[in-house]
Design a protein around this motif. Structure first.
Motif, PDB file in Angstrom:
ATOM      1  N   PRO A  30       0.708  -1.240   0.060  1.00 21.53           N
ATOM      2  CA  PRO A  30      -0.050   0.010   0.107  1.00 21.53           C
ATOM      3  C   PRO A  30       1.036   1.145  -0.149  1.00 21.53           C
ATOM      4  CG  PRO A  30      -0.132  -1.076   2.005  1.00 21.53           C
ATOM      5  CD  PRO A  30       0.759  -2.075   1.181  1.00 21.53           C
ATOM      6  N   ASP A  31       0.281   2.436  -0.677  1.00 24.19           N
ATOM      7  CA  ASP A  31       0.998   3.518  -0.696  1.00 24.19           C
ATOM      8  C   ASP A  31       1.097   4.153   0.937  1.00 24.19           C
ATOM      9  OD1 ASP A  31       2.320   5.828  -2.233  1.00 24.19           O
ATOM     10  OD2 ASP A  31       0.481   6.873  -1.117  1.00 24.19           O
ATOM     11  N   TYR A  32       2.063   5.057   1.221  1.00 28.75           N
ATOM     12  CA  TYR A  32       2.473   5.476   2.401  1.00 28.75           C
ATOM     13  C   TYR A  32       1.205   6.553   2.839  1.00 28.75           C
ATOM     14  CZ  TYR A  32       4.917   7.676   6.458  1.00 28.75           C
ATOM     15  OH  TYR A  32       5.085   8.324   7.477  1.00 28.75           O
ATOM     16  N   TYR A  33       0.968   7.305   1.905  1.00 27.67           N
ATOM     17  CA  TYR A  33      -0.008   8.210   2.357  1.00 27.67           C
ATOM     18  C   TYR A  33      -1.242   7.687   2.131  1.00 27.67           C
ATOM     19  CZ  TYR A  33       3.410  11.917   2.855  1.00 27.67           C
ATOM     20  OH  TYR A  33       4.488  12.867   3.178  1.00 27.67           O
ATOM     21  N   GLN A  34      -1.643   7.252   1.051  1.00 28.91           N
ATOM     22  CA  GLN A  34      -3.065   6.894   0.684  1.00 28.91           C
ATOM     23  C   GLN A  34      -3.346   5.521   0.993  1.00 28.91           C
ATOM     24  OE1 GLN A  34      -4.322   7.661  -3.503  1.00 28.91           O
ATOM     25  NE2 GLN A  34      -3.362   9.834  -3.276  1.00 28.91           N
ATOM     26  N   GLY A  35      -2.603   4.659   1.596  1.00 27.83           N
ATOM     27  CA  GLY A  35      -3.066   3.357   2.052  1.00 27.83           C
ATOM     28  C   GLY A  35      -3.327   2.651   0.883  1.00 27.83           C
ATOM     29  N   GLU A  36      -4.417   1.886   1.073  1.00 26.42           N
ATOM     30  CA  GLU A  36      -4.951   0.753   0.148  1.00 26.42           C
ATOM     31  C   GLU A  36      -5.703   1.488  -0.950  1.00 26.42           C
ATOM     32  OE1 GLU A  36      -4.236  -2.353   0.519  1.00 26.42           O
ATOM     33  OE2 GLU A  36      -3.162  -2.072   2.369  1.00 26.42           O
ATOM     34  N   VAL A  37      -6.129   2.596  -0.610  1.00 24.98           N
ATOM     35  CA  VAL A  37      -6.926   3.302  -1.495  1.00 24.98           C
ATOM     36  C   VAL A  37      -5.979   3.483  -3.147  1.00 24.98           C
ATOM     37  CG1 VAL A  37      -7.969   5.606  -2.182  1.00 24.98           C
ATOM     38  CG2 VAL A  37      -8.377   4.446   0.112  1.00 24.98           C
ATOM     39  N   VAL A  38      -4.939   3.749  -2.846  1.00 25.76           N
ATOM     40  CA  VAL A  38      -3.980   3.859  -3.999  1.00 25.76           C
ATOM     41  C   VAL A  38      -4.213   2.726  -5.299  1.00 25.76           C
ATOM     42  CG1 VAL A  38      -1.905   2.498  -3.362  1.00 25.76           C
ATOM     43  CG2 VAL A  38      -1.580   4.672  -4.581  1.00 25.76           C
ATOM     44  N   ARG A  39      -4.823   1.461  -4.772  1.00 25.54           N
ATOM     45  CA  ARG A  39      -5.119   0.529  -5.719  1.00 25.54           C
ATOM     46  C   ARG A  39      -5.909   0.860  -6.681  1.00 25.54           C
ATOM     47  NH1 ARG A  39      -2.037  -3.624  -3.647  1.00 25.54           N
ATOM     48  NH2 ARG A  39      -2.040  -3.558  -1.027  1.00 25.54           N
ATOM     49  N   ILE A  40      -6.790   2.000  -6.405  1.00 26.57           N
ATOM     50  CA  ILE A  40      -7.716   2.387  -7.300  1.00 26.57           C
ATOM     51  C   ILE A  40      -7.005   2.945  -8.766  1.00 26.57           C
ATOM     52  CG2 ILE A  40      -9.638   3.929  -7.731  1.00 26.57           C
ATOM     53  CD1 ILE A  40     -10.222   3.445  -4.995  1.00 26.57           C
ATOM     54  N   MET A  41      -5.936   3.560  -8.300  1.00 27.92           N
ATOM     55  CA  MET A  41      -5.209   4.103  -9.476  1.00 27.92           C
ATOM     56  C   MET A  41      -5.037   2.982 -10.538  1.00 27.92           C
ATOM     57  SD  MET A  41      -1.737   6.069  -8.916  1.00 27.92           S
ATOM     58  CE  MET A  41      -0.557   4.915  -9.187  1.00 27.92           C
ATOM     59  N   TYR A  42      -4.462   1.723 -10.104  1.00 25.52           N
ATOM     60  CA  TYR A  42      -4.315   0.935 -11.183  1.00 25.52           C
ATOM     61  C   TYR A  42      -5.442   0.503 -12.122  1.00 25.52           C
ATOM     62  CZ  TYR A  42      -0.728  -0.014  -7.687  1.00 25.52           C
ATOM     63  OH  TYR A  42       0.093   0.149  -6.457  1.00 25.52           O
ATOM     64  N   VAL A  43      -6.621   0.907 -11.792  1.00 24.06           N
ATOM     65  CA  VAL A  43      -7.758   0.665 -12.713  1.00 24.06           C
ATOM     66  C   VAL A  43      -8.257   2.129 -13.274  1.00 24.06           C
ATOM     67  CG1 VAL A  43      -9.354   0.724 -10.865  1.00 24.06           C
ATOM     68  CG2 VAL A  43      -9.934  -0.464 -13.064  1.00 24.06           C
ATOM     69  N   HIS A  44      -8.018   3.053 -12.578  1.00 23.92           N
ATOM     70  CA  HIS A  44      -8.609   4.488 -12.969  1.00 23.92           C
ATOM     71  C   HIS A  44      -7.555   4.869 -13.971  1.00 23.92           C
ATOM     72  CE1 HIS A  44      -9.777   8.400 -13.018  1.00 23.92           C
ATOM     73  NE2 HIS A  44      -8.655   8.841 -12.758  1.00 23.92           N
ATOM     74  N   VAL A  45      -6.331   5.208 -13.756  1.00 25.24           N
ATOM     75  CA  VAL A  45      -5.192   5.558 -14.865  1.00 25.24           C
ATOM     76  C   VAL A  45      -5.397   4.888 -16.046  1.00 25.24           C
ATOM     77  CG1 VAL A  45      -2.804   6.279 -15.064  1.00 25.24           C
ATOM     78  CG2 VAL A  45      -3.989   6.709 -12.864  1.00 25.24           C
ATOM     79  N   PRO A  46      -5.025   3.724 -16.175  1.00 24.24           N
ATOM     80  CA  PRO A  46      -5.014   3.108 -17.449  1.00 24.24           C
ATOM     81  C   PRO A  46      -6.564   3.390 -18.171  1.00 24.24           C
ATOM     82  CG  PRO A  46      -4.554   1.612 -16.066  1.00 24.24           C
ATOM     83  CD  PRO A  46      -4.963   2.660 -15.192  1.00 24.24           C
ATOM     84  N   LEU A  47      -7.363   3.388 -17.595  1.00 19.06           N
ATOM     85  CA  LEU A  47      -8.930   3.689 -18.136  1.00 19.06           C
ATOM     86  C   LEU A  47      -8.917   5.124 -18.826  1.00 19.06           C
ATOM     87  CD1 LEU A  47     -11.478   2.181 -15.750  1.00 19.06           C
ATOM     88  CD2 LEU A  47     -11.304   1.446 -18.160  1.00 19.06           C
TER      89      LEU A  47
END
Lengths: 224, 242, 225, 161
Positions: free
Chosen positions: B38-55
């Motif tokens: 997980p990301d230091y600041y965002q925690g687990e929420v950073v995992r959303i990035m892996y689907v959001h940014v490619p989209l």
């Protein structure tokens, strides 16, 4: 010289094929009449030849110019009298004539316009707004436009509708004049009695297919 | 024509695109959901990035493909290119919608708001509107040649407009919400980069695969209807002709 | 040269028909008056609050009024199928585009000039010093609106559901014009120094140039097959 | 058409496996306990406890990474001794996740690190909303292509041109 030559023209609207594999050649000095029931595709064929629509397949030439590439030159030498008269309701007859011809790059004199209007029999209404014109008068005014433009190729869509006997005679007289000056005329009509005297060749358009018919067959009514 | 040869050649590798997309996305999902920290600041929420940014990237790519295809169409008037444009617009609209939706879901835990008039979000929304307008326009025209032409004009105008929209919204936003909301602290470390790359490649492949399938779909549809139409007019002909 | 002749005749035709029928301008003005009225009911404002939102109200009213005018511009060509005659003009269709843009710009600009005093009266604005700047903003924004709008008017008039499609297609495209016009108008009405909002004027000018050129080029494909 | 359904069946199985793996991973590594559950959990096992720092109880050298406070969740409370890296989100009334062991002899929870509150809901929501529509859309398109092929073949409309 060949005025109109089209090869294997097809046109589809959505899922329906309006024209299927039309080939047609018209020489200069010839008047080709296109008969057929409503919805046979007569207007569509005329609109394609008038460079208003692009065929789905096939190509055509007018005065030896490619209909898909040299449209501007074709347009300068061709006139299409369509079902709509191409007139502005708020302008009077003279203004409409001047405007339409100016777009074609022609500047008729006031006298020419007056003569043309007199010839089609609406000289008395030259200053009247088109809004108050009847359908027949509009048709006559459109004819006056064509008289001033003197096109080499004339396409007519149902030229005799809305015209009275005198108007029909003026129209036929004008067509004869174009033919005598080596112009070519293609007209669509379902009124074979009015068209017969000026027709040099005729064709039957049915369900998108064109079949040439003899002038003798035109006289007998069995075709219709 | 060249484009036909290219399309046929690419079409032959359609299965590879699909398979590659499936592999990359599965790998990306595994690494993104399980294998990465997980990301230091965002925690687990950073995992959303892996689907959001490619989209988001893919939808932008879709728009670029759409406008290049539209220019190509206006130049060559090739119906298959028009089928491709129609296909890419629908796919692009879906990718854009999903990018916006996942972006909103990401925004809630990180910025504590579902929606912000951020330059990127706003221009994506306007892009979505243009795409939907494009698809609507296509349903309102009967003549397929005219439909293709008008749609291409709209797509090209949109392409010219999008950068201007982006800049104007950016300026406007800096006037009204000075830097209170920004992407903070997402440093691109390798832990983030690997799943992101996997998903990006996977999404691009998936997009290409979908594009091929949909182009094929529209092409077959057109073919079938043309044949049916021809058959119908021949049928009428045989009935009316003595 | 015939190109400029065509432009001149198109403008002449639009002006003469408008002077005789007075359809476009009068319907635009009355529509905008109703919009202003509804806005003044929806926000009961003192002068301070008015300054905050008035720029937005002005441009919402102008944009919708403009759409009415732009829609009429080409739907008038449908009478007696005149649009087909325009399509058959043996000249680059850009000439028709420029003529129509000029006419549309003139109509919308005149309506804006007529309406602005209403805003001044209804919302107690104080505009004497900034009037020339405001006119410049109106000029640039209206040019942008009519440059894109004329193209979309010609496009939507030839399809089904045209009344709906014009705003649906046009409004997303003119978002930059709206943002820039609102911000610049707000700046001018607040009496801010020009450098604070000159960037918006530049944006409007850039938009105008880019979209006049692109639409000029694209108009060929809208009017011609 | 059969191969299409087979392919998508395979994809579905892979998706289910992936979901199961993710679920068990999160259960193992990221699931949190409430303070009372942490008390009941054995002694030597490291656990993650979710709760809020009760107001007025935070004492000690917070910046240095040494503090004591009471952690509250609903009605159960435990005392916590934190000793670890300097925290930057340890404040009163803050909800957070503590990682550490329960010390039964002192009746205190010894935390060695502080984690962020995990918002599974958002992550799950984003993945589902992002991927499921794409899959459905693609499946519908592929199926339609297959159907069209069959229609063209069976209706004898198709001839080689």
């Amino acid at each position: 010289m060949t005025a109109i030559a089209c090869q294997a023209i097809s046109k589809s609207y959505g899922h329906y094929e309006v024209l299927h594999d039309i080939s047609l050649t018209i020489q200069e000095g010839e008047c080709f009449s296109l008969f057929g029931p409503n919805g046979a595709g007569k207007t569509t064929l005329l609109k394609i030849l008038a460079t208003l629509q692009r065929p789905s397949e096939g190509r055509y030439e007018i005065l030896g110019l490619d209909g898909l590439k040299e449209k501007e030159t074709i347009r300068a030498n061709m006139m299409f009298l369509a079902h709509g008269a191409y007139l502005y309701d708020d302008l009077n007859a003279k203004e409409n004539l001047a405007f339409a011809l100016a777009l074609r790059g022609q500047t008729p004199t006031d006298r020419d316009m007056k003569l043309a209007l007199d010839r089609v029999g609406i000289g008395a209404f030259a200053e009247m707004k088109i809004r108050n014109y009847s359908a027949g008068m509009k048709k006559r005014l459109a004819l006056a436009k064509a008289m001033l433009a003197k096109p080499k190729v004339l396409l007519l869509d149902e030229p005799f509708t809305a015209l009275d006997t005198a108007g029909t005679e003026i129209m036929r007289e004008y067509i004869r004049e174009r033919l005598s000056e080596n112009g070519a005329v293609l007209m669509s009509t379902h009124d074979h009695d009015k068209a017969r005297p000026i027709t040099s060749r005729a064709g039957m358009l049915n369900q998108g297919m064109l079949k040439e018919i003899s002038l003798e067959a035109l006289k007998s009514d069995e075709l219709f | 024509m060249i484009i036909h040869r290219v399309i046929r050649k690419v079409q032959r590798f359609q299965g590879w695109f699909g398979g590659g997309a499936a592999l990359c996305i599965i790998a990306g999902l595994y690494i993104g959901l399980i294998g990465s920290p997980p990301d230091y600041y965002q925690g687990e929420v950073v995992r959303i990035m892996y689907v959001h940014v490619p989209l988001a990237h893919t939808s932008l790519f879709a728009y670029i493909v759409l406008s290049i295809g539209s220019m190509w169409y206006l130049w060559k008037r090739d119906p298959i290119v028009d089928n491709m444009c129609h296909a890419v617009a629908a796919i692009g609209a879906i990718f854009t919608t999903l990018a916006l939706a996942t972006g909103m879901i990401w925004g809630k835990p990180t910025w504590n708001t579902w929606w912000t008039w951020d330059a990127r979000l706003t221009s994506y929304t306007i892009m979505l509107m243009i795409l939907i307008g494009y698809l609507m326009l296509r349903t309102f025209i009967d003549d397929s040649e005219k439909e293709a032409r008008y749609a291409a004009v709209l797509a090209i105008l949109g392409l010219v407009d999008l950068p201007i929209i982006h800049f104007s919204v950016e300026w406007w936003r800096t006037l009204h919400q000075p830097q209170s909301i920004s992407m903070r602290g997402v440093s691109i470390s390798s832990g983030i980069l690997i799943p992101l790359m996997c998903m990006s490649i996977g999404m691009s492949l998936l997009f290409s695969y979908m594009l091929m399938v949909r182009t094929q779909l529209l092409y077959l549809d057109r073919l079938l209807h043309a044949k049916k139409g021809r058959l119908m007019s021949q049928f009428h002909m045989s009935k009316t002709d003595p | 040269m015939n190109f400029f002749n065509v432009i001149r005749w198109i403008v002449w035709k639009d002006l003469v028909t408008e002077l005789r029928s007075r359809e476009t301008i009068s319907s635009m003005v009355f529509f905008a008056l109703i919009v202003i009225l509804i806005f003044s009911f929806s926000f009961s404002m003192d002068q301070q609050a008015a300054r905050e939102v008035i720029a937005g109200i002005i441009w919402v009213a102008f944009a919708f009024t403009g759409i009415i005018g732009l829609g009429k511009s080409f739907s008038a060509e449908l009478q007696n199928d005149c649009i087909e005659a325009l399509q058959m003009v043996p000249e680059s269709k850009g000439a028709i585009y420029l003529g129509k843009v000029a006419a549309n710009f003139l109509f919308i600009f005149v309506v804006e000039i007529l309406l602005f005093p209403m805003f001044v009266i209804f919302f107690n604005l104080d505009v004497v010093e900034e009037i020339s700047l405001l006119l410049l903003i109106f000029f640039l924004a209206t040019l942008g609106l009519s440059a894109v709008g004329t193209l979309f008017s010609a496009l939507t008039v030839q399809i089904r559901a045209r009344e709906v499609m014009l705003p649906i297609l046009l409004l997303p495209m003119v978002v930059p014009v709206m943002i820039a016009a609102v911000e610049a108008t707000k700046g001018a009405l607040n009496g801010d120094p020009l450098p604070m909002y000159s960037q918006w004027l530049e944006l409007l000018a850039i938009f105008d140039v880019i979209f006049t050129v692109v639409s000029f080029w694209m108009f060929e494909f809208v009017m011609d097959n | 058409m059969t191969s299409l359904y087979l392919r998508w069946g395979g994809m579905l199985i892979v998706a289910i496996v992936l979901t199961g793996l993710t679920y068990s991973h999160y259960q193992q590594h990221l699931a949190t306990l409430s303070p009372s559950q942490a008390k009941a959990q054995g002694l030597n096992q490291e656990v993650r406890v979710l709760g809020m720092v009760r107001g007025g109880t935070l004492e000690g050298n917070v910046e240095g990474g040494d503090a004591t406070f009471a952690l509250v969740e609903k009605d159960s409370t435990i005392s916590v001794r934190y000793h670890g890296p300097p925290p930057d989100n340890l404040r009163e009334l803050k909800t957070l996740v503590l990682i550490g062991k329960w010390n039964a002899s002192d009746n205190i929870f010894e935390a060695r690190d502080i984690g962020l509150v995990t918002n599974y809901g958002f992550v799950v929501g984003a993945y589902l909303i992002g991927l499921i529509p794409l899959a459905i859309f693609l499946f519908a398109m592929s199926r339609r292509v297959g159907l069209l092929y069959e229609e063209i073949k069976t209706s004898k409309l198709y001839q080689e041109e």
